[in-house]
Write an enzyme that holds these catalytic residues in place. Structure first.
Site, short mmCIF file in Angstrom:
data_model
loop_
_atom_site.label_atom_id
_atom_site.label_comp_id
_atom_site.label_asym_id
_atom_site.label_seq_id
_atom_site.Cartn_x
_atom_site.Cartn_y
_atom_site.Cartn_z
N GLU A 215 0.83 -1.24 -0.05
CA GLU A 215 0.03 0.05 -0.11
C GLU A 215 0.94 0.97 -0.10
O GLU A 215 1.90 1.19 0.61
CB GLU A 215 -0.94 0.14 1.20
N HIS A 250 2.06 0.05 15.45
CA HIS A 250 0.80 -0.20 14.59
C HIS A 250 -0.27 -0.68 15.94
O HIS A 250 -1.27 -1.36 15.31
CB HIS A 250 0.95 -1.10 13.62
N ARG A 306 -15.39 -8.60 14.49
CA ARG A 306 -15.42 -8.78 16.15
C ARG A 306 -15.83 -7.57 16.87
O ARG A 306 -15.75 -6.46 16.20
CB ARG A 306 -14.22 -9.53 16.30
P1 ADP Z 1 -7.60 -4.12 17.83
O1 ADP Z 1 -8.09 -3.12 16.86
O2 ADP Z 1 -9.16 -4.47 18.54
O3 ADP Z 1 -6.58 -3.65 19.13
P2 ADP Z 1 -6.00 -6.33 17.10
O4 ADP Z 1 -6.10 -6.95 15.74
O5 ADP Z 1 -4.84 -5.41 17.41
O6 ADP Z 1 -7.17 -5.53 17.26
O7 ADP Z 1 -6.15 -7.13 18.39
C1 ADP Z 1 -7.10 -7.21 19.08
C2 ADP Z 1 -6.76 -7.56 20.53
O8 ADP Z 1 -6.62 -8.71 20.91
C3 ADP Z 1 -5.48 -6.77 20.76
O9 ADP Z 1 -5.33 -5.62 21.70
C4 ADP Z 1 -4.73 -7.93 21.55
O10 ADP Z 1 -4.36 -7.23 23.17
C5 ADP Z 1 -5.42 -9.05 21.83
N1 ADP Z 1 -5.20 -10.24 21.40
C6 ADP Z 1 -4.50 -10.56 20.17
N2 ADP Z 1 -3.95 -11.63 20.23
C7 ADP Z 1 -4.29 -12.08 21.43
C8 ADP Z 1 -4.02 -13.46 22.32
N3 ADP Z 1 -3.25 -14.28 21.72
N4 ADP Z 1 -4.22 -13.51 23.56
C9 ADP Z 1 -4.98 -12.47 24.27
N5 ADP Z 1 -5.24 -11.25 23.59
C10 ADP Z 1 -4.86 -10.95 22.33
P1 ADP Z 2 -3.87 -4.90 11.65
O1 ADP Z 2 -4.52 -6.01 11.05
O2 ADP Z 2 -2.27 -5.33 12.22
O3 ADP Z 2 -4.46 -4.19 12.62
P2 ADP Z 2 -3.95 -2.69 9.69
O4 ADP Z 2 -3.92 -2.85 8.05
O5 ADP Z 2 -5.19 -2.31 10.46
O6 ADP Z 2 -3.33 -3.96 10.38
O7 ADP Z 2 -2.89 -1.62 10.04
C1 ADP Z 2 -2.34 -1.43 11.19
C2 ADP Z 2 -1.98 0.05 11.53
O8 ADP Z 2 -0.92 0.52 10.77
C3 ADP Z 2 -3.24 1.12 11.11
O9 ADP Z 2 -3.87 1.30 12.36
C4 ADP Z 2 -2.58 2.33 10.79
O10 ADP Z 2 -2.12 3.13 11.89
C5 ADP Z 2 -1.35 1.69 10.08
N1 ADP Z 2 -1.47 1.72 8.62
C6 ADP Z 2 -2.13 0.87 8.01
N2 ADP Z 2 -1.97 1.02 6.74
C7 ADP Z 2 -1.38 2.22 6.49
C8 ADP Z 2 -0.86 3.04 5.38
N3 ADP Z 2 -1.30 2.50 4.07
N4 ADP Z 2 -0.45 4.09 5.55
C9 ADP Z 2 -0.22 4.71 6.89
N5 ADP Z 2 -0.52 3.82 8.03
C10 ADP Z 2 -1.09 2.46 7.73
#
Ligand code: ADP
Ligand code: ADP
Ligand code: MG
Length: 672
Positions: A215, A250, A306
């Site tokens: 991206e 991130h 979720r």
């Molecule tokens: P969000 O945008 O809700 O923070 P993430 O994809 O970063 O979404 O993950 C969701 C949340 O789930 C994270 O904040 C993390 O703390 C929690 N999480 C992810 N993997 C695990 C795991 N294996 N055990 C417990 N909590 C987890």
């Molecule tokens: P994850 O599944 O780990 O949450 P995301 O695609 O939601 O992955 O990206 C995580 C974070 O990375 C976003 O919350 C944003 O802050 C940053 N990010 C993602 N895509 C971009 C982008 N194209 N340019 C700048 N920052 C980005």
């Protein structure tokens, strides 16, 4: 895509149920139990061996042990969760977030067993679970995307050409990624291929899938996302947006709703786009459409199918209980409100409290929580917690302990309330990020919303300030804490004698309090008849104190009364005053510092160890600080000393005994 998504949720999948199993742990499991109970459901917790005494287990009506601590043997083990449903008669499962919440396989396996998955169908998870696949869908639906490449071809030539077309800097992402893993910012062409190789390696290891996408890296990126929820009757609502720009690696740290970056026209636009995105899969359940924005335009990045960690800020500005709505949708009910009825009220900000040390590169901190004090809820404060005093933070799971969420009519007041809530917390035993969170939300740039996703990384030094110098008030508060705790000990051990050390006439007592930077403060307490006083350097301060509650002590210095809060943990004194948080070491007036390990009132093993020498005997008369026994702990010898003067009533261990942490080593009867 398949027929399920063209025709909406399959009928007959959803039905009213009475027992809900929560396939998660920590704060989210506790939070789900509350809403489920309010609906009259029986709740079943599941847990691992590490969590037998965890808060969510204590809260639920029933609980089932899944297996060993490792997530794959417990919280990620689908077979064992299904077996737990059968054992307890649970008819539905709420997955929370993390763990199995975005597993299409889990949703499918439950459906196959006739169990309700509180969430979307497996087909919807599958369609949105891959960042590449969902971007293709969104492209067709006319949702704005970050310019990029999300095709299937993964050869070097295709990816190199794509990156050149997009223009650097670019972001290489794992299509199956989550939690900020498998992402690389690439600023120069020659860094592209090495970054792709390492992103693929990480993605393969973490998600078992090494497909990547590229991206455009959006400049000064902000993260803005929209909460959506759909029912199985074809209704789909958006519940406004959240701004989650304050991130580290991130991963979100602070989230708020609504976004202070958008005006109401932009708000309407982003919410309409989010409904269009979720509508493209006839989405059922709670979900989040995530966008990255340069402050002006916004671009779809992914959908999370979720409930999200930060959902409480949406609940506080809409007055909607999202878990209650998720459960109603799973019952097959229609959503209770129409889009026009969803109103935005005030502003909410959430902070994620982690067991980690910001000063040491956010290293997670494990161990027993010795002190856990949170402010009362209400007055615009909400605390979603998964831990209590005495609980153990194990190394097996996420280090998030709790969330503190504040609501107020406007953003500035919500931040102030959140800061007040954070400052009123006392968490000891493990290191927490609370002072860091407080520094973050009160930073002038955060108050002014002049931030982007790299803000924390850039400002790290300012956000992890060393402790300020302890002043007279802090020293007085620390001494008051010692006096209060000694008075409590005295009442506990000999109830008829509240102040064992309080004789007639004037007396003096010297305290040496050492700050973390090594500076030692000598304070003389003059007490006895009449007015007490503290002599600090050349100053003499009239001093008095009175305990208000557990750890809150009013301290009076030269006629001014101030409320303070303190926690004593061994010889460490944690003091909170209007000037902030302070840590002071009370230098033991007896014995040498590196040997002493005495607790305040009992002689207990600080860690598990082996008794290598017994230095006292039953019936012996001891002075405070006299050696009682030597314990070998992690290959280091520690001499344990009498915490107060008295008679050794009993020695509980002999040479060679292995003692568990916290074991009482000897019973000493305090001298009258
Ligand atoms: P969000 O945008 O809700 O923070 P993430 O994809 O970063 O979404 O993950 C969701 C949340 O789930 C994270 O904040 C993390 O703390 C929690 N999480 C992810 N993997 C695990 C795991 N294996 N055990 C417990 N909590 C987890
Ligand atoms: P994850 O599944 O780990 O949450 P995301 O695609 O939601 O992955 O990206 C995580 C974070 O990375 C976003 O919350 C944003 O802050 C940053 N990010 C993602 N895509 C971009 C982008 N194209 N340019 C700048 N920052 C980005
Ligand atoms: Mg994301």
């Amino acid at each position: 895509m398949n027929t399920i998504m063209k025709t909406g949720a399959p009928s007959g999948l959803y039905r009213r149920f009475r027992t809900l199993l929560i396939a998660n742990r920590g704060e989210i499991a506790c939070r789900i139990i509350r809403s489920a109970r309010a609906l009259g459901l029986r709740t079943v917790a599941v847990y691992s061996e590490a969590d037998a005494n965890a808060m969510h287990v204590a809260m639920a009506d029933d609980a089932v042990l899944l297996g060993p601590a490792r997530a794959r043997d417990s919280y990620l083990n689908i077979d064992r969760i299904i077996a737990a449903c059968k054992l307890t008669g649970a008819e539905a499962v709420h997955p929370g977030y993390g763990f199995l919440s975005e597993s299409a396989e889990f949703a499918k396996r439950l459906a196959d067993e006739g169990l309700v998955f509180v969430g979307p169908t497996a087909a919807m998870i599958e369609a949105m679970g891959s960042k590449s696949g969902s971007k293709m869908l969104m492209e067709k639906a006319g949702v704005p995307l970050v310019p990029g490449y999300h095709g299937e071809a993964q050869d070097d030539a295709t990816l190199t050409a794509a990156a050149a077309r997009i223009g650097f800097p670019v972001l290489v992402k794992a299509s199956a990624g989550g939690g900020g893993r498998g992402m690389r910012i690439v600023r120069e062409a020659d860094q592209l291929l090495p970054s792709i190789v390492s992103a693929k390696r990480e993605a393969k290891a973490a998600f078992g899938d090494d497909q990547i996408l590229i991206e455009k890296f959006v400049d000064n990126p902000r993260h803005i996302e929209v909460q959506v929820i759909g029912d199985s009757h074809g209704n789909l609502l958006s519940l406004f947006e959240r701004e989650c720009t304050l991130q580290r690696r991130h991963q979100k740290v602070i989230e708020e709703a609504p976004s202070p970056t958008l005006d109401s026209k932009q708000r309407d636009a982003i919410c309409a786009v989010a409904r269009k995105a979720a509508g493209a899969v006839n989405y059922v359940g709670a979900g989040t459409i995530e966008f990255v924005s340069n402050g002006k335009d916004f671009f779809f990045i992914e959908m999370n199918t979720r409930l999200q960690v930060e959902h409480p800020v949406t609940e506080l500005i809409t007055g909607i209980d999202l878990v209650d709505w998720q459960l109603r949708v799973a019952f097959g009910e229609a959503l209770p409100l129409k889009q026009a009825d969803i109103k935005l009220n005030g502003h909410a900000v959430e902070a994620r409290v982690y067991a980690e040390n910001p000063a040491k590169n956010f290293m997670p901190s494990v161990g027993r929580i010795r002190t856990w004090r949170t402010p009362d809820e209400g007055h615009g404060l909400r605390i979603d917690s998964g831990y209590r005093e005495g609980d153990v933070v194990s190394p097996y799971y996420d280090a998030m302990l709790a969330k503190v969420i504040a609501w107020a009519p406007d953003r500035a007041s919500a931040i102030d309330r959140l800061n007040g809530g954070l400052n009123a917390m006392d968490v000891r035993g493990i290191v927490s990020n609370i002072p860091f969170l407080s520094a973050l939300i009160t930073h002038p740039s955060v108050r002014a919303n002049a931030i982007d996703t790299s803000f924390i990384e850039r400002e790290l030094t300012a956000l992890t300030p060393p402790q300020g110098a302890a002043g007279d008030l802090e020293l007085a508060a620390a001494i008051a804490a010692v006096l209060v705790s000694e008075a409590e000990d005295a009442t506990r051990t000999s109830p008829w004698q509240t102040f064992g050390w309080m004789p007639v006439g004037k007396r003096k007592r010297k305290f040496v309090l050492r700050a973390p930077d090594g500076e030692a403060h000598d304070v003389m307490l003059n007490y006895g008849r009449g007015q007490s006083g503290l002599v600090i350097g050349a100053r003499t301060i009239a001093f008095d104190h009175s305990a208000r509650s557990d750890n809150e002590i009013d301290v009076v210095c030269d006629g001014m009364r101030t409320s303070t809060a303190s926690v004593i943990d061994g010889r460490e004194i944690y003091v909170r005053t209007r000037n902030g948080r302070f840590e002071l070491h009370w230098v033991d007036p007896f014995g040498s510092e590196d040997e002493e390990q005495t607790g305040e009132d009992r002689l207990v093993a600080p860690l598990p160890g082996t008794v290598v020498a017994v230095l006292s005997e039953q019936g012996a008369k001891v002075k405070k600080g006299d050696p009682i026994l030597t314990l070998e702990v992690m290959k280091m010898e520690q001499v344990l000393r009498a915490p107060f003067a008295g008679i050794v009533k009993r020695l509980n261990y002999k040479v060679g005994d292995i003692v568990p942490e916290g074991a009482e080593l000897a019973e000493i009867e305090p001298a009258a």
